[in-house]
Design a protein around this motif. Structure first.
Motif, PDB file in Angstrom:
ATOM      1  N   GLU A  42      37.597  48.914  35.779  1.00 45.48           N
ATOM      2  CA  GLU A  42      37.270  48.045  34.631  1.00 45.48           C
ATOM      3  C   GLU A  42      38.238  48.770  33.728  1.00 45.48           C
ATOM      4  O   GLU A  42      37.956  49.293  32.858  1.00 45.48           O
ATOM      5  N   ASP A  43      39.561  48.487  33.835  1.00 51.57           N
ATOM      6  CA  ASP A  43      40.682  49.177  32.795  1.00 51.57           C
ATOM      7  C   ASP A  43      41.288  48.258  32.114  1.00 51.57           C
ATOM      8  O   ASP A  43      42.427  48.151  31.677  1.00 51.57           O
ATOM      9  N   ILE A  44      40.441  47.367  31.587  1.00 52.02           N
ATOM     10  CA  ILE A  44      40.894  46.190  30.569  1.00 52.02           C
ATOM     11  C   ILE A  44      41.382  46.534  29.319  1.00 52.02           C
ATOM     12  O   ILE A  44      42.065  45.744  28.766  1.00 52.02           O
ATOM     13  N   ASP A  45      40.941  47.581  28.942  1.00 51.01           N
ATOM     14  CA  ASP A  45      41.206  48.117  27.568  1.00 51.01           C
ATOM     15  C   ASP A  45      42.236  49.212  27.601  1.00 51.01           C
ATOM     16  O   ASP A  45      41.920  50.522  27.798  1.00 51.01           O
ATOM     17  N   VAL A  79      44.328  39.599  34.292  1.00 53.57           N
ATOM     18  CA  VAL A  79      44.263  38.891  32.905  1.00 53.57           C
ATOM     19  C   VAL A  79      44.370  37.629  32.974  1.00 53.57           C
ATOM     20  O   VAL A  79      43.437  36.851  32.188  1.00 53.57           O
ATOM     21  N   GLU A  80      45.325  36.893  33.549  1.00 54.54           N
ATOM     22  CA  GLU A  80      45.371  35.504  33.800  1.00 54.54           C
ATOM     23  C   GLU A  80      44.038  34.832  34.323  1.00 54.54           C
ATOM     24  O   GLU A  80      43.678  33.738  33.715  1.00 54.54           O
ATOM     25  N   THR A  81      43.350  35.495  34.993  1.00 54.13           N
ATOM     26  CA  THR A  81      42.103  34.888  35.602  1.00 54.13           C
ATOM     27  C   THR A  81      41.093  34.880  34.431  1.00 54.13           C
ATOM     28  O   THR A  81      40.212  33.756  34.430  1.00 54.13           O
ATOM     29  N   TYR A  82      40.951  35.834  33.675  1.00 57.15           N
ATOM     30  CA  TYR A  82      40.052  36.011  32.543  1.00 57.15           C
ATOM     31  C   TYR A  82      40.357  34.857  31.507  1.00 57.15           C
ATOM     32  O   TYR A  82      39.734  34.065  30.863  1.00 57.15           O
ATOM     33  N   ARG A  83      41.752  34.738  31.414  1.00 56.76           N
ATOM     34  CA  ARG A  83      42.500  33.876  30.150  1.00 56.76           C
ATOM     35  C   ARG A  83      41.880  32.348  30.694  1.00 56.76           C
ATOM     36  O   ARG A  83      41.448  31.410  29.874  1.00 56.76           O
ATOM     37  N   LEU A 205      33.286  39.031  29.713  1.00 57.76           N
ATOM     38  CA  LEU A 205      34.082  38.094  30.063  1.00 57.76           C
ATOM     39  C   LEU A 205      34.521  38.494  31.562  1.00 57.76           C
ATOM     40  O   LEU A 205      34.373  37.770  32.612  1.00 57.76           O
ATOM     41  N   SER A 206      35.243  39.665  31.464  1.00 58.96           N
ATOM     42  CA  SER A 206      35.817  39.924  32.796  1.00 58.96           C
ATOM     43  C   SER A 206      34.578  40.472  33.829  1.00 58.96           C
ATOM     44  O   SER A 206      34.972  40.084  34.954  1.00 58.96           O
TER      45      SER A 206
END
Ligand code: GLU
Length: 288
Positions: A42-45, A79-83, A205-206
């Motif tokens: 979980e490296d979204i940040d 990221v596109e999937t979360y968008r 969200l992710s």
């Protein structure tokens, strides 16, 4: 249906005994139930996560003799999937751009509290975000977005909850005690942020998007995330995603009764290993 478990660490520090408990529980439960065990990074940040920590996570988990399916899902690559999920909520009219800075919110809270008022707070003690921008003139919002003003996309919590109609939002909590249906009250968190200007997507969200995409049937994680589950259940309902079963396990505490933190070296897996601990010592310390 094959049970699917996952351990989902963020590479923003070294793993400690609390992570070992989570990872081993997920791994062993998957084994017991003839299920699958996934590892998700979980490296979204980007401000807080580092590839070095990811490499160290793999190393620590291998040392614990855990094995997981490849390829490992890395959130920064999706990221596109979360968008898309955010766009779906936007299309439902449930999210809005929020421009108030943290300092501005803090000032308002301090002003109100100086007058003896009570500002509502979330389960972590953070003041809830004011709701006035839900009604921001769309033309004005568009101008500010175009000008590149800093903003977050927030969920209009009241609107989101009212979309569920009469349906009771709950989750199934399992653990040592008998499984129990828990009433989920996401309103506790107010208008949660789903997309940040300084990091794509949010944890909430992710995590729900990934759990669904990866077919996770059992979410086994620490008690510190118990109160996030109402938000996750709400997002799952809004996005039409399946409902996993939850188990929030006890947290390991340090000698001062505090939750373990990634900066505490004495309980870090690496430090323990270097001091001569074996994987069985670790299992003993987390009393599995
Ligand atoms: N990435 C989160 C953490 O490291 C865990 C997410 C989850 O298990 O739902 O705390």
């Amino acid at each position: 249906m094959t049970p699917v478990f996952r351990f989902a660490p963020s590479p923003n520090g070294d793993l400690h005994l609390g992570h070992a408990l989570s990872a081993i529980l997920n791994h062993d439960m998957a084994r017991e139930k003839n299920g699958r065990f996934l590892l998700r990074i979980e490296d979204i940040d980007p401000q807080r996560c580092r590839p070095e920590f990811e490499a160290r996570i793999f190393e620590d988990l291998r040392w614990l003799d855990l094995s997981w399916e490849e390829p490992v899902r890395r959130q920064s690559e999706h990221v596109e999937t979360y968008r898309d999920a955010l766009d779906k909520l936007r299309g439902m009219g449930l999210v809005y751009p929020a421009f108030l800075s943290r300092a501005e919110v803090k000032r308002r809270v301090a002003d109100l509290e100086a007058q003896g008022g009570d500002w509502p707070r979330d389960p972590d003690g953070t003041p809830l975000y004011p709701t006035e921008e839900r009604e921001l003139d769309p033309a004005l919002a568009a101008t500010r977005l175009k000008a590149g003003d800093r903003h977050l996309w927030r969920l209009n919590m009241d609107k989101a909850i009212s979309r569920l109609g009469q349906e009771r939002l709950t989750w199934l909590e399992t653990g040592d005690a008998a499984p129990e249906r828990i009433q989920a009250n996401p309103a506790l968190w107010g208008d949660v942020a789903l997309w940040r200007w300084d990091a794509p997507s949010s944890y909430h969200l992710s995590v729900v998007v990934d759990d669904a995409l990866q077919g996770v049937t059992h979410v086994v994680r620490g008690r510190d995330l118990y109160w996030s589950t109402p938000v996750h259940r709400l997002l799952q309902r809004l996005l039409d995603l399946p409902e996993p079963i939850y188990l929030h396990h006890r947290l390991l505490l340090d000698d001062n009764g505090q939750k373990l933190s990634k900066s505490l070296q004495s309980t870090g897996l690496r430090a323990l290993r270097e001091a001569g601990a074996t994987p069985s010592d670790i299992r003993r310390r987390i009393t599995l």
